[in-house]
Write a protein that holds these residues in place. Structure first.
Motif, short mmCIF file in Angstrom:
data_model
loop_
_atom_site.label_atom_id
_atom_site.label_comp_id
_atom_site.label_asym_id
_atom_site.label_seq_id
_atom_site.Cartn_x
_atom_site.Cartn_y
_atom_site.Cartn_z
N ARG A 24 1.29 -7.47 2.12
CA ARG A 24 2.67 -6.40 1.62
C ARG A 24 2.08 -6.81 0.21
O ARG A 24 2.81 -5.95 -0.52
CB ARG A 24 4.24 -7.52 2.07
N ILE A 25 1.63 -8.38 -0.38
CA ILE A 25 1.74 -8.05 -1.35
C ILE A 25 -0.01 -7.76 -2.41
O ILE A 25 0.09 -7.05 -2.81
CB ILE A 25 1.16 -9.62 -1.99
N THR A 26 -0.16 -7.30 -1.19
CA THR A 26 -1.83 -6.72 -1.81
C THR A 26 -1.70 -5.21 -1.39
O THR A 26 -2.01 -4.79 -2.90
CB THR A 26 -2.93 -7.25 -0.83
N GLN A 27 -1.26 -4.52 -0.85
CA GLN A 27 -0.66 -3.46 -0.66
C GLN A 27 -0.24 -3.02 -1.83
O GLN A 27 -0.08 -1.79 -2.28
CB GLN A 27 0.56 -3.01 0.05
N GLU A 28 1.43 -3.77 -2.72
CA GLU A 28 1.61 -3.64 -3.74
C GLU A 28 0.47 -3.90 -5.01
O GLU A 28 -0.03 -2.30 -5.64
CB GLU A 28 2.63 -4.19 -4.51
N ARG A 29 -0.16 -4.61 -4.94
CA ARG A 29 -1.57 -4.97 -5.79
C ARG A 29 -1.84 -2.93 -5.67
O ARG A 29 -2.81 -2.99 -6.70
CB ARG A 29 -2.68 -5.92 -6.07
#
Length: 233
Positions: A24-29
């Motif tokens: 999820r963190i990487t998707q936001e990035r």
């Protein structure tokens, strides 16, 4: 030795340790990098479609996720995605492959408890090297009698694993956060399927709970597993 259950099998990601939150963190990035090209909701739809499309090529795991992000970036920019964005996505993937392992509550004590009277298996899917890394860093590796890293979790896969390591699926229980991968196919194989919900679930892993199945159970956390096993045995 327990009379009814001889094998207790655990899923790894988001059952024993955190995993989905890093995606999820990487998707936001990813969304931030492509904000000038498309709206975030549309971007996530395109990314999910790419992930589904690529499962047969890349399988489950971080590497396939990164390739799907790059493919989606190429698509939404009309093949004009800057090289700097591709570089950022590759760097994000490397960071995911290096993230520290954070055990979920009650993971260690529950596995230790179950290991006293049962054969304990870890059944997980994903990239072989990454799953081996996470298991080694988790500190739980020595507690398992066997570890199975598979491409897919299906009824035949569970049948083979439970027969290879014990008396078959009827004497086995699978515990995990994914209804689609951990619970439903284990029940179809003849075993017990125990759902331990996690706050974050990948869309592809969603499925309806098999409420009518006699061997389906749900517990709020791993802390409830010893009492459940005692009830069944």
């Amino acid at each position: 030795m327990a009379k009814n259950l001889t094998i207790i099998a655990f899923d790894a990601d988001d059952t024993l340790w955190h995993n989905e939150r890093f995606f999820r963190i990487t998707q936001e990035r990813f969304a931030a990098l492509l904000t000038d090209f498309t709206d975030p909701d549309h971007l996530m739809e395109r990314l999910l479609a790419a992930e589904k499309r690529n499962l047969g090529h890349y399988g489950f795991g971080i590497k396939g996720f990164v390739l799907s992000m790059i493919e989606t970036a190429i698509e939404v920019t009309g093949e004009k995605v800057p090289a700097a964005v591709i570089s950022e996505l590759l760097a994000a993937g490397r960071e995911m492959l290096e993230h520290p392992i954070d055990l979920l509550p009650h993971a260690r004590e529950t596995v230790e408890d179950m290991a006293r009277d049962h054969r304990i298996l870890l059944i997980t899917k994903g990239d072989l090297l990454d799953q081996e890394r996470k298991l080694a860093q988790s500190g739980l590796g020595d507690l398992f009698d066997a570890v199975e890293i598979v491409s897919h979790k299906t009824r035949p896969v569970y049948e083979r694993i439970f027969s290879r390591h014990g008396e078959g699926a009827t004497h086995a229980m699978m515990i995990g956060n994914s209804l689609r991968s951990d619970v439903v196919p284990a029940i179809e194989a003849g075993g017990w399927g125990v759902h331990v919900p996690h706050g974050l679930t990948w869309e592809i892993e969603r499925a309806d709970a098999p409420e009518e199945a006699p061997r389906y159970r749900r517990i709020d956390s791993l802390a409830g597993l010893p009492d459940l096993v005692a009830e069944i045995d």
